[in-house]
Design a protein around this motif. Structure first.
Motif, mmCIF file in Angstrom:
data_model
loop_
_atom_site.group_PDB
_atom_site.id
_atom_site.type_symbol
_atom_site.label_atom_id
_atom_site.label_comp_id
_atom_site.label_asym_id
_atom_site.label_seq_id
_atom_site.Cartn_x
_atom_site.Cartn_y
_atom_site.Cartn_z
ATOM 1 N N ASP A 256 2.485 20.898 0.196
ATOM 2 C CA ASP A 256 1.524 20.933 1.303
ATOM 3 C C ASP A 256 0.086 20.783 0.819
ATOM 4 O OD1 ASP A 256 3.605 21.301 3.058
ATOM 5 O OD2 ASP A 256 3.387 23.478 3.137
ATOM 6 N N ASP A 257 -0.163 21.105 -0.440
ATOM 7 C CA ASP A 257 -1.529 21.119 -0.977
ATOM 8 C C ASP A 257 -1.840 19.931 -1.879
ATOM 9 O OD1 ASP A 257 -1.830 23.538 0.311
ATOM 10 O OD2 ASP A 257 -1.279 24.700 -1.457
ATOM 11 N N ILE A 258 -1.057 18.888 -1.824
ATOM 12 C CA ILE A 258 -1.243 17.754 -2.728
ATOM 13 C C ILE A 258 -2.361 16.860 -2.210
ATOM 14 C CG2 ILE A 258 -0.187 15.673 -3.688
ATOM 15 C CD1 ILE A 258 2.485 17.133 -3.485
ATOM 16 N N PRO A 259 -3.358 16.580 -3.068
ATOM 17 C CA PRO A 259 -4.373 15.615 -2.663
ATOM 18 C C PRO A 259 -3.767 14.214 -2.645
ATOM 19 C CG PRO A 259 -4.749 16.349 -4.918
ATOM 20 C CD PRO A 259 -3.589 17.130 -4.382
ATOM 21 N N THR A 260 -3.971 13.489 -1.564
ATOM 22 C CA THR A 260 -3.396 12.145 -1.464
ATOM 23 C C THR A 260 -4.485 11.112 -1.233
ATOM 24 O OG1 THR A 260 -2.988 12.305 0.897
ATOM 25 C CG2 THR A 260 -1.189 12.973 -0.565
ATOM 26 N N ASP A 261 -4.136 9.913 -1.527
ATOM 27 C CA ASP A 261 -4.997 8.764 -1.349
ATOM 28 C C ASP A 261 -4.061 7.588 -1.092
ATOM 29 O OD1 ASP A 261 -7.332 7.325 -1.287
ATOM 30 O OD2 ASP A 261 -7.980 7.922 -3.288
ATOM 31 N N THR A 262 -4.593 6.403 -0.974
ATOM 32 C CA THR A 262 -3.733 5.217 -0.899
ATOM 33 C C THR A 262 -4.083 4.312 -2.070
ATOM 34 O OG1 THR A 262 -5.258 4.083 0.572
ATOM 35 C CG2 THR A 262 -3.443 5.283 1.602
ATOM 36 N N ILE A 263 -3.081 3.560 -2.511
ATOM 37 C CA ILE A 263 -3.249 2.670 -3.653
ATOM 38 C C ILE A 263 -2.395 1.428 -3.436
ATOM 39 C CG2 ILE A 263 -1.415 3.781 -4.983
ATOM 40 C CD1 ILE A 263 -3.087 3.308 -7.503
ATOM 41 N N GLU A 264 -2.903 0.274 -3.827
ATOM 42 C CA GLU A 264 -2.113 -0.958 -3.761
ATOM 43 C C GLU A 264 -1.444 -1.144 -5.114
ATOM 44 O OE1 GLU A 264 -2.520 -5.692 -2.620
ATOM 45 O OE2 GLU A 264 -4.287 -4.440 -2.666
ATOM 46 N N ALA A 265 -0.141 -1.376 -5.087
ATOM 47 C CA ALA A 265 0.628 -1.514 -6.321
ATOM 48 C C ALA A 265 1.746 -2.519 -6.095
ATOM 49 C CB ALA A 265 1.202 -0.160 -6.732
ATOM 50 N N ILE B 275 0.861 -1.176 0.000
ATOM 51 C CA ILE B 275 0.000 0.000 0.000
ATOM 52 C C ILE B 275 0.904 1.235 0.000
ATOM 53 C CG2 ILE B 275 -1.780 1.292 1.244
ATOM 54 C CD1 ILE B 275 -2.752 -1.385 0.149
ATOM 55 N N TYR B 276 0.731 2.085 -0.999
ATOM 56 C CA TYR B 276 1.524 3.309 -1.139
ATOM 57 C C TYR B 276 0.622 4.528 -0.987
ATOM 58 C CZ TYR B 276 5.274 0.555 -3.324
ATOM 59 O OH TYR B 276 6.274 -0.354 -3.582
ATOM 60 N N THR B 277 1.223 5.659 -0.614
ATOM 61 C CA THR B 277 0.534 6.936 -0.698
ATOM 62 C C THR B 277 0.547 7.346 -2.170
ATOM 63 O OG1 THR B 277 1.253 7.587 1.504
ATOM 64 C CG2 THR B 277 0.588 9.360 0.014
ATOM 65 N N TYR B 278 -0.631 7.685 -2.691
ATOM 66 C CA TYR B 278 -0.761 8.082 -4.092
ATOM 67 C C TYR B 278 -1.012 9.581 -4.147
ATOM 68 C CZ TYR B 278 -2.770 8.563 -8.761
ATOM 69 O OH TYR B 278 -3.037 8.964 -10.036
ATOM 70 N N MET B 279 -0.132 10.305 -4.837
ATOM 71 C CA MET B 279 -0.212 11.764 -4.912
ATOM 72 C C MET B 279 -0.850 12.224 -6.217
ATOM 73 S SD MET B 279 3.305 12.888 -3.172
ATOM 74 C CE MET B 279 3.728 12.381 -1.533
ATOM 75 N N HIS B 280 -1.927 11.610 -6.576
ATOM 76 C CA HIS B 280 -2.732 11.960 -7.748
ATOM 77 C C HIS B 280 -1.876 12.409 -8.928
ATOM 78 C CE1 HIS B 280 -6.623 11.288 -5.830
ATOM 79 N NE2 HIS B 280 -5.924 11.516 -4.725
ATOM 80 N N ASP C 171 8.664 4.991 -1.880
ATOM 81 C CA ASP C 171 7.907 5.399 -0.706
ATOM 82 C C ASP C 171 6.496 5.869 -1.053
ATOM 83 O OD1 ASP C 171 10.022 4.919 1.113
ATOM 84 O OD2 ASP C 171 10.929 6.827 0.532
ATOM 85 N N PHE C 172 6.290 6.352 -2.279
ATOM 86 C CA PHE C 172 4.983 6.850 -2.691
ATOM 87 C C PHE C 172 4.884 6.780 -4.210
ATOM 88 C CE2 PHE C 172 7.913 10.351 -1.965
ATOM 89 C CZ PHE C 172 7.909 11.008 -3.198
ATOM 90 N N ILE C 173 3.671 7.021 -4.713
ATOM 91 C CA ILE C 173 3.422 7.004 -6.158
ATOM 92 C C ILE C 173 2.904 8.380 -6.550
ATOM 93 C CG2 ILE C 173 1.962 6.055 -7.991
ATOM 94 C CD1 ILE C 173 1.973 3.401 -6.437
#
Length: 94
Positions: free
Chosen positions: A61-70, A44-49, A77-79
């Motif tokens: 600071d203003d990045i919308p984030t979500d989580t994604i399985e990859a 599970i990674y943090t996804y930065m759209h 560390d993130f996508i």
């Protein structure tokens, strides 16, 4: 008269050679299985759209984030999603 492998004398070079080959092949198959498991592992990674783009860019600071399985990638560390086609053919939209 037929002699089975298990009845060969340990001092026979043929048995020693077969044992060496079997050990090496066993190790090789274990390595292949380990590599295949790594390829199929996910995380599970943090996804930065879609923030990777040409133009205005984003303040982190203003990045919308979500989580994604990859698929697991060592050191990742993130996508970050790609927006647009300015980085093709290396990276594609989405």
């Amino acid at each position: 008269m037929s002699i089975g492998y298990s009845s060969l004398d340990v001092f026979v070079r043929f048995k020693e050679t077969v044992d060496i080959i079997l050990d090496r092949e066993s190790d090789r198959m274990k390595q292949l299985q380990t590599a295949a498991m790594k390829l199929s592992a996910t995380r599970i990674y943090t996804y930065m759209h879609k923030i990777a783009c040409a133009g205005k860019g984003y303040i982190f600071d203003d990045i919308p984030t979500d989580t994604i399985e990859a698929p697991y990638v060592e050191g990742a560390d993130f996508i970050i999603g790609v927006s647009g086609n300015s980085m093709e053919p290396t990276y594609y939209d989405g």
